[in-house]
Design a protein around this motif. Structure first.
Motif, PDB file in Angstrom:
ATOM      1  N   PHE A 236       1.681  12.679  44.593  1.00  0.00           N
ATOM      2  CA  PHE A 236       2.877  12.453  43.785  1.00  0.00           C
ATOM      3  C   PHE A 236       2.796  11.113  43.063  1.00  0.00           C
ATOM      4  O   PHE A 236       3.341  10.961  41.967  1.00  0.00           O
ATOM      5  N   ALA A 237       2.093  10.145  43.660  1.00  0.00           N
ATOM      6  CA  ALA A 237       1.920   8.850  42.995  1.00  0.00           C
ATOM      7  C   ALA A 237       1.066   8.979  41.741  1.00  0.00           C
ATOM      8  O   ALA A 237       1.181   8.165  40.819  1.00  0.00           O
ATOM      9  N   ARG A 238       0.212  10.001  41.687  1.00  0.00           N
ATOM     10  CA  ARG A 238      -0.635  10.215  40.518  1.00  0.00           C
ATOM     11  C   ARG A 238       0.162  10.722  39.317  1.00  0.00           C
ATOM     12  O   ARG A 238      -0.282  10.626  38.181  1.00  0.00           O
ATOM     13  N   ASN A 239       1.351  11.268  39.592  1.00  0.00           N
ATOM     14  CA  ASN A 239       2.121  11.904  38.531  1.00  0.00           C
ATOM     15  C   ASN A 239       3.401  11.158  38.153  1.00  0.00           C
ATOM     16  O   ASN A 239       4.036  11.509  37.159  1.00  0.00           O
ATOM     17  N   GLY A 240       3.818  10.188  38.941  1.00  0.00           N
ATOM     18  CA  GLY A 240       5.049   9.482  38.621  1.00  0.00           C
ATOM     19  C   GLY A 240       5.280   8.299  39.532  1.00  0.00           C
ATOM     20  O   GLY A 240       4.510   8.038  40.462  1.00  0.00           O
ATOM     21  N   ALA A 241       6.362   7.575  39.260  1.00  0.00           N
ATOM     22  CA  ALA A 241       6.741   6.440  40.103  1.00  0.00           C
ATOM     23  C   ALA A 241       7.221   6.968  41.456  1.00  0.00           C
ATOM     24  O   ALA A 241       7.915   7.981  41.528  1.00  0.00           O
ATOM     25  N   ILE A 242       6.871   6.283  42.534  1.00  0.00           N
ATOM     26  CA  ILE A 242       7.244   6.765  43.868  1.00  0.00           C
ATOM     27  C   ILE A 242       7.634   5.614  44.786  1.00  0.00           C
ATOM     28  O   ILE A 242       6.986   4.566  44.812  1.00  0.00           O
ATOM     29  N   VAL A 243       8.720   5.841  45.517  1.00  0.00           N
ATOM     30  CA  VAL A 243       9.163   4.927  46.564  1.00  0.00           C
ATOM     31  C   VAL A 243       9.207   5.713  47.862  1.00  0.00           C
ATOM     32  O   VAL A 243       9.762   6.821  47.901  1.00  0.00           O
ATOM     33  N   VAL A 244       8.628   5.170  48.912  1.00  0.00           N
ATOM     34  CA  VAL A 244       8.683   5.792  50.233  1.00  0.00           C
ATOM     35  C   VAL A 244       9.756   5.087  51.045  1.00  0.00           C
ATOM     36  O   VAL A 244       9.659   3.882  51.302  1.00  0.00           O
ATOM     37  N   VAL A 254       3.606   6.930  57.162  1.00  0.00           N
ATOM     38  CA  VAL A 254       3.183   6.770  55.778  1.00  0.00           C
ATOM     39  C   VAL A 254       3.476   5.370  55.244  1.00  0.00           C
ATOM     40  O   VAL A 254       2.732   4.847  54.405  1.00  0.00           O
ATOM     41  N   VAL A 255       4.540   4.730  55.718  1.00  0.00           N
ATOM     42  CA  VAL A 255       4.832   3.355  55.285  1.00  0.00           C
ATOM     43  C   VAL A 255       3.704   2.421  55.696  1.00  0.00           C
ATOM     44  O   VAL A 255       3.200   1.630  54.897  1.00  0.00           O
ATOM     45  N   ALA A 256       3.293   2.521  56.965  1.00  0.00           N
ATOM     46  CA  ALA A 256       2.206   1.682  57.457  1.00  0.00           C
ATOM     47  C   ALA A 256       0.909   1.982  56.722  1.00  0.00           C
ATOM     48  O   ALA A 256       0.141   1.061  56.387  1.00  0.00           O
ATOM     49  N   ALA A 257       0.657   3.266  56.453  1.00  0.00           N
ATOM     50  CA  ALA A 257      -0.587   3.660  55.779  1.00  0.00           C
ATOM     51  C   ALA A 257      -0.640   3.111  54.353  1.00  0.00           C
ATOM     52  O   ALA A 257      -1.680   2.615  53.910  1.00  0.00           O
ATOM     53  N   VAL A 258       0.467   3.189  53.631  1.00  0.00           N
ATOM     54  CA  VAL A 258       0.495   2.665  52.262  1.00  0.00           C
ATOM     55  C   VAL A 258       0.282   1.166  52.269  1.00  0.00           C
ATOM     56  O   VAL A 258      -0.498   0.622  51.470  1.00  0.00           O
ATOM     57  N   ARG A 259       0.976   0.480  53.160  1.00  0.00           N
ATOM     58  CA  ARG A 259       0.864  -0.974  53.208  1.00  0.00           C
ATOM     59  C   ARG A 259      -0.530  -1.429  53.616  1.00  0.00           C
ATOM     60  O   ARG A 259      -0.952  -2.533  53.262  1.00  0.00           O
ATOM     61  N   GLY A 260      -1.227  -0.590  54.363  1.00  0.00           N
ATOM     62  CA  GLY A 260      -2.574  -0.936  54.783  1.00  0.00           C
ATOM     63  C   GLY A 260      -3.640  -0.572  53.774  1.00  0.00           C
ATOM     64  O   GLY A 260      -4.823  -0.851  53.989  1.00  0.00           O
ATOM     65  N   VAL A 268       2.657   2.253  44.969  1.00  0.00           N
ATOM     66  CA  VAL A 268       3.728   2.856  45.763  1.00  0.00           C
ATOM     67  C   VAL A 268       4.562   1.764  46.424  1.00  0.00           C
ATOM     68  O   VAL A 268       4.011   0.888  47.101  1.00  0.00           O
ATOM     69  N   SER A 269       5.878   1.811  46.244  1.00  0.00           N
ATOM     70  CA  SER A 269       6.778   0.892  46.933  1.00  0.00           C
ATOM     71  C   SER A 269       7.222   1.516  48.249  1.00  0.00           C
ATOM     72  O   SER A 269       7.353   2.746  48.345  1.00  0.00           O
ATOM     73  N   GLN A 289      13.554  -1.348  40.431  1.00  0.00           N
ATOM     74  CA  GLN A 289      12.506  -2.315  40.094  1.00  0.00           C
ATOM     75  C   GLN A 289      11.253  -1.619  39.573  1.00  0.00           C
ATOM     76  O   GLN A 289      10.642  -2.054  38.594  1.00  0.00           O
ATOM     77  N   LEU A 290      10.906  -0.513  40.205  1.00  0.00           N
ATOM     78  CA  LEU A 290       9.690   0.203  39.831  1.00  0.00           C
ATOM     79  C   LEU A 290       9.813   0.818  38.434  1.00  0.00           C
ATOM     80  O   LEU A 290       8.865   0.793  37.639  1.00  0.00           O
TER      81      LEU A 290
END
Length: 315
Positions: A236-244, A254-260, A268-269, A289-290
């Motif tokens: 989904f990040a490939r197609n648009g802005a995304i916030v988890v 997924v939050v930990a995975a993105v931040r890592g 991704v925010s 913000q995004l």
């Protein structure tokens, strides 16, 4: 030979000894030992009362903070997402706080194009399920040909997520337009198969998506499931802005995975306390913000929330 009188005398002696022991024991307990036990019990009772008061105080403080956050949302959000088209994608682990996130987006004026609930079946790592998802991605996209660039690595969740992102989010310039009929056909295929549930009708493509998640899985397939959830976010990040908007930032969620991930965290925010009113407010602000500044951030209360509690928006 031992006669009956001997047995009687012996038994009498035993019972007499027991009686004396009880008397002596009771006398001892009624003395220093009993006093010590009473003192210990009274101390534990006082500690328990103090802890109960502390818990009640903390709960009251939390309720006040939530009330304050709800009040601040009324001041900060209205109009911030006016005219913006936002899709809400809810994972099973984030179902309890999805409605709160939706309300904050609506308060900000967002046009929520739809809420799509991803079912556990979608991220089931079973081999048969993987084959079914791969087959469904092909059959659901034809004869409409809504997507011609699906991943070809044999990962069912990734391939299906790419297809869903292509019909739920805006299409890149120069690619074929997805009609409402195409979108309905694809979504109906996945809902009929039990992979998705639509909470309301999807009104059209979105320019951004809020992925609502929760804590990591803890069963024997947890690593594979967490990886599948991350693949959903990536596509989904490939197609648009995304916030988890998630709950916690440790383990494999997924939050930990993105931040890592040094690359993914640039697109991704994340918000690690979206299970609270404060976090739901911050989720909406992170999307503001995004979309307005094209700037990502990692927000919340976790140690790896590099952006702090909330984004700093221009006045």
């Amino acid at each position: 030979m031992i006669n009956f009188r001997y047995h009687v005398v012996s038994l009498t002696a035993v019972f007499l000894a027991l009686a004396i022991g009880l008397v002596v024991g009771t006398a001892a307990l009624n003395g220093p030992v009993a006093d010590s036990l009473k003192e210990t019990v009274n101390g534990l009772r006082k500690d328990n009362q103090q802890m109960r008061q502390t818990v009640n105080s903390m709960q009251k403080e939390l309720d006040q903070e939530e009330e304050f956050a709800a009040g601040m949302a009324q001041l900060m959000l209205p109009g911030k997402l006016a005219g913006r088209r936002v899709l809400v994608l809810s994972l099973p682990s984030g179902r309890d706080h999805t409605e709160g996130v939706v309300k904050m987006l609506q308060l900000a004026g967002a046009n929520v194009t739809g809420r799509v609930d991803v079912q556990d079946k979608f991220i089931n790592p079973d081999g048969t399920n993987n084959s079914n998802l791969l087959e469904l991605a092909v059959t659901a996209s034809h004869p409409n040909s809504v997507s011609t660039n699906l991943p070809g690595n044999g990962h069912g969740v990734e391939t299906s997520s790419a297809l869903l992102a292509s019909v739920l989010l805006d299409r890149p310039q120069g690619t074929a337009t997805v009609t409402d009929g195409d979108r309905r056909t694809v979504l109906q295929a996945y809902t009929n198969a039990g992979y998705l549930t639509l909470q309301d009708k999807v009104s059209g493509p979105a320019e951004a998506v809020v992925l609502v998640s929760g804590q990591p899985y803890v069963d024997k397939d947890s690593a594979k499931k967490d990886d599948s959830v991350l693949k959903i976010a990536e596509q989904f990040a490939r197609n648009g802005a995304i916030v988890v908007g998630g709950m916690g930032s440790s383990g494999g969620n997924v939050v930990a995975a993105v931040r890592g991930d040094a690359v993914l965290s640039q697109s991704v925010s994340t918000v690690d306390d979206a299970n609270t009113v404060q976090g739901q407010l911050v989720t909406a602000l992170a999307l503001v913000q995004l979309l307005t500044e094209k700037k990502t951030g990692q927000y919340g209360v976790g140690d790896n929330a590099s952006g702090g509690l909330l984004p700093k928006l221009p006045q």
